[in-house]
Scaffold this motif. Structure first.
Motif, short mmCIF file in Angstrom:
data_model
loop_
_atom_site.label_atom_id
_atom_site.label_comp_id
_atom_site.label_asym_id
_atom_site.label_seq_id
_atom_site.Cartn_x
_atom_site.Cartn_y
_atom_site.Cartn_z
N GLU A 1 1.06 -1.10 -0.05
CA GLU A 1 0.13 -0.17 -0.18
C GLU A 1 0.34 1.78 -0.30
O GLU A 1 1.88 0.97 0.40
CB GLU A 1 -0.99 0.29 0.91
CG GLU A 1 -1.52 -1.16 1.60
CD GLU A 1 -2.87 -1.24 0.46
OE1 GLU A 1 -3.49 -0.20 -0.32
OE2 GLU A 1 -2.97 -2.59 -0.14
N GLY A 2 0.12 2.64 0.15
CA GLY A 2 0.63 3.75 -0.13
C GLY A 2 2.12 3.99 -1.89
O GLY A 2 1.93 3.25 -2.79
N ALA A 3 2.90 4.43 -1.81
CA ALA A 3 3.58 5.05 -2.98
C ALA A 3 4.86 4.55 -3.10
O ALA A 3 5.65 4.14 -2.01
CB ALA A 3 3.49 6.93 -3.07
N PRO A 4 5.68 4.07 -4.10
CA PRO A 4 6.47 3.46 -4.70
C PRO A 4 7.41 4.70 -4.15
O PRO A 4 7.25 5.56 -3.91
CB PRO A 4 6.50 3.59 -5.91
CG PRO A 4 5.32 3.51 -6.11
CD PRO A 4 4.55 4.78 -4.43
N LEU A 5 8.65 4.04 -4.31
CA LEU A 5 9.86 5.11 -3.49
C LEU A 5 10.01 5.65 -5.16
O LEU A 5 9.76 5.09 -5.78
CB LEU A 5 11.29 3.73 -3.46
CG LEU A 5 11.48 3.37 -2.07
CD1 LEU A 5 12.26 2.32 -1.37
CD2 LEU A 5 11.07 3.84 -1.08
N HIS A 6 10.74 6.70 -4.65
CA HIS A 6 11.11 7.97 -5.22
C HIS A 6 13.11 7.50 -5.70
O HIS A 6 13.16 7.89 -4.85
CB HIS A 6 10.79 9.15 -5.47
CG HIS A 6 11.76 10.01 -6.38
ND1 HIS A 6 11.10 10.39 -8.15
CD2 HIS A 6 12.44 10.82 -6.51
CE1 HIS A 6 11.27 10.70 -8.73
NE2 HIS A 6 12.70 11.70 -7.77
N PHE A 7 13.02 7.65 -7.08
CA PHE A 7 14.78 6.77 -7.23
C PHE A 7 15.21 8.14 -7.97
O PHE A 7 14.15 8.67 -8.99
CB PHE A 7 14.62 5.45 -8.12
CG PHE A 7 14.48 4.23 -7.39
CD1 PHE A 7 15.44 3.43 -6.74
CD2 PHE A 7 13.27 3.78 -7.42
CE1 PHE A 7 14.96 2.72 -6.11
CE2 PHE A 7 12.86 2.40 -6.82
CZ PHE A 7 14.55 1.84 -5.43
N SER A 8 16.59 8.62 -8.00
CA SER A 8 17.41 8.90 -9.08
C SER A 8 18.38 8.52 -8.81
O SER A 8 18.76 7.38 -8.43
CB SER A 8 17.67 10.02 -8.34
OG SER A 8 17.92 10.23 -6.86
N LYS A 9 19.37 8.56 -10.30
CA LYS A 9 20.88 7.81 -10.48
C LYS A 9 21.53 8.44 -9.59
O LYS A 9 21.82 9.73 -9.63
CB LYS A 9 20.22 8.00 -11.53
CG LYS A 9 21.83 7.18 -12.71
CD LYS A 9 22.29 7.19 -13.45
CE LYS A 9 20.81 6.34 -14.02
NZ LYS A 9 20.46 5.42 -15.82
N SER A 10 22.52 7.43 -9.39
CA SER A 10 23.43 7.96 -8.48
C SER A 10 24.95 7.84 -9.46
O SER A 10 24.57 7.27 -10.55
CB SER A 10 23.97 7.14 -7.64
OG SER A 10 24.89 6.11 -8.02
N PRO A 11 25.70 8.62 -9.28
CA PRO A 11 27.01 8.73 -10.05
C PRO A 11 28.03 7.45 -10.13
O PRO A 11 28.31 7.14 -11.46
CB PRO A 11 28.13 9.31 -8.84
CG PRO A 11 27.40 10.38 -9.01
CD PRO A 11 26.77 9.82 -8.52
N SER A 12 27.39 5.52 -9.82
CA SER A 12 27.39 4.85 -10.00
C SER A 12 26.86 4.30 -11.32
O SER A 12 27.43 2.98 -12.03
CB SER A 12 27.92 4.03 -9.25
OG SER A 12 26.12 3.83 -8.43
N GLY A 13 25.86 4.61 -11.31
CA GLY A 13 24.83 4.82 -12.59
C GLY A 13 23.65 3.62 -11.88
O GLY A 13 22.81 2.99 -11.87
#
Length: 894
Positions: free
Chosen positions: A214-226
């Motif tokens: 339930e609820g919202a999924p995680l919000h991802f961003s790209k790290s320098p390692s990819g």
């Protein structure tokens, strides 16, 4: 009964009369006169047996919905008893239903149900938070339907197992989201067993979820390692589930070479928790779950995701005190609650015996089926297959079955037909295998047909295909009969023993958003049940037409499964897996959850289907193959298979062949008296042979989460080596007395031990107070009787074991035995008196061994150990059916 107008003091004492129904469909619990309690217009409860209730909820008129519903998973003969029960009203707020085993209290305001053990008064669980969310079904022109969900409470120390076979590498799914949809390597069985002794069978055929996040999924961003990175901070401490939904629909997983890494990093300490590491294995599922253990409230964590498939959604799910099942489609919530009470051998055994009562028993296979199966992709001709069979006998590698995989139809087109250029006389092939080599033949059959074949044309002409595809409509009785008739002519009529039913999900889902001939008329609402119907087609035909041969004890192998499929004689194999260490590890966990789903028969491609180049000369792969065989010994069906080269053992060199034959195949055949007797218990008692440690040690927190060790029958703890290391840690759960090593006879106290098995040994331990029966070395299961019979006594506690024997082939009777008769001998060890009692034989059958020799061994360090027969038993006694009491106080041979 209807509770409308019932006064608080009124008592209803009910003994329902059973009605006769057509054998073609399930009458269902609650349909017999007097067995249904209409609690309200939206809740009806059927009393099935003393320990089984059926709960049906509907937006309106639940009673009518229950009476009208046809179930595919429920055995048509269930229920067969008429249990007595009472219904009372305790004031205006509570209704109580009571049998001799189970009590259910219903809160009349919320209609939530709490279940209790009558004997102890212990609360088992309570259901709550059911929902009906309107939706539409595209298969039926967007007809109205519902997304259904139901939740139940969980105790803090409760383990929940089952749901089918999944490749996540975990056992115990309490709090873990699981997408329950058929897939190559994953199979759905919507039954869950609790360490508190109850089971829940969710009678819905649609695509479903356990513990949907339930609820919202995680919000991802790209790290320098990819890597994709998302931060989160738990609000409660404990084990958190991680659920990665890789796509909104189907088929985004990779057939080969998929990569998915999910890691949780502690921002304060830098500690890394590996949740999933799917490294270039075949058939990455469309979703996968894992657990990040021991997270702390208020600490910031970073979830790192690396993969060849970008995740659609990823959720982190906190520890939960409940479990939920949700189905995408349905008109009513329909579930069975089963509880056997304290008489069951263990809490999970009790839950599973209830499942088998509801959905049907798993019969005992022919004795040959418990031997070794040789398979590869694929034998190219009749001559090649016969040459392999001949060499197995020349090499003296024990074997009972050999398999013809696909493409035997040559240029004739995909379907059950033999290409005469490569198979000039298939009937002679079957006869030669049987008469010259004592081997059974299994042949691969798919549920689809090449459009140029007569099979496809006949099916299409009569409208028996799904959506104009090349797959037949398994929900149609006419299509099932036609499907069976093709193999009757091509296979069974010439003596082929069994079929390998491939791609029964069905592959690529031609039923999706299409009409079908199932109970709902919708390929969506009946989505997960295709395999059940296909295995039913073969079982029904064989039992009717070949009742004195292949139909006596039907065996089929299939790539998918569903609740109730065990009654069709089908064994699941775990699909097209990779030949890699991590795939082996995942098969152990997959097999244990599948068995805990009430499904006793499972198999795999030993060595993996997708194998590396150079497999025959790669020493690393030889070690993997050997260790995989050593795991396979302790699975229900012992079968090798693979592609990218031949799978026959001599292809891997004399040393590897010797290691595998000695440590695995020879051991399997010596254990046949133990194995066959155990699987008779499966048929007769609802027992489970391949047992997650939670079966026998439900109070041990370590045992409840152990995914890489298990019990095989009542005596043996198996800890397969599932990595390229030469040793591993093994947790031996607390048990009266001590454990003993199978290969050294040394005692081991409960706790953690380090096992370093030689390449021709298994990390294998026997429980104190157990008996292991071993027969002579064999080349095939029916080569000779189990004489002499070696009885190994593992002292430290009292023990008993019942040897079961029959002719190995006669049709099963109602008690799980053979119609031609059977015999049992109960053997018991009195630890205080140091005596072994061999009871009087009960029963008989034609060809029974009237007299035999018993080799009795009280296991000690260096004595009664390993695969080979004991050179100097403690006692050698003659047994002719009368009771014997033998002292084993000394180690001298008498």
């Amino acid at each position: 009964h209807s509770l409308t107008g019932v006064t608080p003091a009124m008592l209803l004492s009910c003994a329902p009369a059973l009605l006769a129904f057509s054998a073609g469909r399930s009458a269902g619990c609650g349909t017999a006169a007097g067995s249904l309690v209409e609690v309200s217009p939206t809740l009806a409860i059927g009393v099935c047996e003393e320990g089984i209730l059926r709960v049906v909820r509907a937006p309106s008129d639940a009673k009518a919905a229950l009476l009208a519903r046809e179930s595919l998973m429920v055995d048509p003969t269930f229920p067969s008893t008429a249990p007595r029960y009472t219904v009372t009203r305790e004031g205006p707020a509570t209704t109580v239903m009571t049998t001799s085993t189970l009590k259910a209290t219903i809160d009349m305001a919320s209609e939530h149900i709490t279940f209790y053990d009558v004997a102890s008064g212990t609360k088992l669980t309570a259901d709550f938070a059911h929902r009906f969310v309107p939706t539409t079904d595209p298969a039926l022109g967007n007809a109205s339907s519902y997304v259904l969900s139901q939740s139940w409470q969980l105790a803090p120390d409760e383990g929940l197992y089952g749901g089918g076979q999944y490749q996540n590498g975990y056992v115990g799914f309490e709090g873990m989201p699981i997408e329950m949809v058929q897939y190559n390597t994953e199979a759905v069985v919507p039954f869950f067993a609790s360490t508190r002794g109850y089971g829940i069978l969710w009678d819905n055929n649609a695509w479903s979820h356990l513990n949907p996040p339930e609820g919202a999924p995680l919000h991802f961003s790209k790290s320098p390692s990819g890597a994709l990175v998302a931060s989160f901070t738990p609000t409660v401490s404990g084990d958190h589930a991680v659920f990665a939904d890789l796509c909104a629909g189907f088929g985004c997983g990779s057939i080969k070479g998929g990569v998915l890494s999910l890691r949780v990093v502690d921002s304060s300490s830098g500690a890394v928790r590996r949740v999933q590491e799917w490294d270039r294995l075949a058939n990455l599922p469309d979703s996968i779950s894992g657990k990040a253990r021991g997270l702390r409230a208020g600490v910031r964590y970073e979830l790192q995701l690396v993969g060849t498939t970008s995740a659609e959604k990823v959720f982190v799910v906190p520890p939960s005190k409940s479990t939920t099942i949700r189905s995408k489609l349905g008109k009513l919530i329909d579930y069975y609650f089963a509880f056997a009470g304290p008489a069951a051998p263990s809490p999970l055994d009790g839950a599973i015996s209830g499942y088998r009562n509801i959905t049907g028993a798993a019969h005992l296979y022919g004795r040959w089926a418990y031997g070794f199966w040789q398979c590869k992709e694929h034998y190219k001709s009749q001559a090649e297959l016969l040459a392999a069979a001949t060499r197995f006998r020349e090499e003296r590698i024990p074997l009972d079955a050999i398999v013809q995989d696909w493409l035997y139809w040559g240029s004739l087109g995909w379907g059950p037909q033999w290409d005469p250029a490569s198979y000039p006389d298939p009937a002679a092939l079957v006869a030669q295998l049987r008469e010259a080599h004592h081997l059974k033949l299994m042949v691969s059959v798919w549920s689809k047909f090449d459009r140029k074949t007569s099979f496809h044309k006949a099916m299409a002409a009569d409208g028996l295909l799904l959506n104009g595809s090349n797959y037949y409509d398994a929900w149609s009785s006419a299509a099932r009969e036609r499907f069976y008739s093709f193999s009757k002519a091509a296979h069974f009529a010439i003596g082929v023993e069994s079929l390998w039913l491939d791609a029964t999900e069905p592959e690529n889902f031609p039923n999706r958003d299409q009409r079908c001939a199932g109970p709902s008329g919708s390929g969506n609402a009946d989505f997960n049940s295709y395999s059940l119907q296909t295995t039913r087609a073969i079982a029904d035909g064989l039992r009717r037409d070949f009742g004195d041969s292949q139909g006596r004890r039907v065996f089929s192998l299939t790539r998918s499964a569903f609740a109730g499929q065990q009654r069709t004689g089908a064994t699941l194999w775990s699909g097209d897996i990779s030949g890699a260490w991590d795939a082996l590890r995942r098969q152990v966990a997959a097999s244990l959850n599948y068995a805990a789903s009430g499904m006793p028969y499972w198999s795999e491609d030993i060595g993996g289907f997708f194998r590396p180049d150079g497999q025959h000369t790669d020493r690393g792969y030889a070690a993997l193959l050997t260790r995989w065989f050593q795991f396979g010994v302790f699975t229900p069906i012992f079968r090798v298979h693979g592609t990218n080269g031949n799978t026959e053992l001599w292809e891997f060199g004399a040393q590897t062949q010797r290691h595998i034959v000695q440590s695995a195949i020879r051991l399997r055949y010596r254990l046949l008296p133990y194995i066959y007797s155990g699987f008779h218990r499966v048929a007769a008692e609802g027992y489970t042979m391949q047992r997650a440690l939670a079966f026998d040690f439900p109070e041990s927190a370590r045992a409840r989460t152990t995914a890489d060790a298990f019990m095989f029958g009542p005596a043996l703890l198996v800890a397969p080596l599932v990595s390229n290391a030469t040793s591993r840690s093994v947790h031996l759960p607390p048990t009266p007395g001590a454990w003993r090593g199978f290969y050294d006879g040394q005692p081991y106290a409960a706790g953690d031990v380090t096992a370093s098995p030689a390449i021709d040994e298994v990390a294998l331990y026997a429980r104190a107070g157990s008996l292991v029966l071993l027969g002579p070395d064999l080349q095939h299961a029916d080569e000779k009787p189990a004489d002499p019979l070696e009885v190994r006594v593992y002292d430290g506690a009292d023990a008993s074991f019942t040897l079961y024997e029959d002719d190995g082939v006669s049709a099963a009777d109602a008690t799980g035995g053979a119609s031609s008769g059977s015999a049992t001998i109960r053997i018991a060890w009195d630890d205080a008196a140091e005596t072994l009692t061999v009871g009087a034989r009960a029963g008989s059958f034609p060809g029974m061994l009237a007299a035999r020799t018993l080799h009795l061994v009280r296991v000690a360090p260096g004595r009664g150990v390993g695969v080979a027969p004991a050179a100097t038993p403690d006692r050698v006694v003659a047994y002719s059916g009368a009771k014997l009491v033998v002292s084993l106080r000394t180690k001298r041979v008498r």
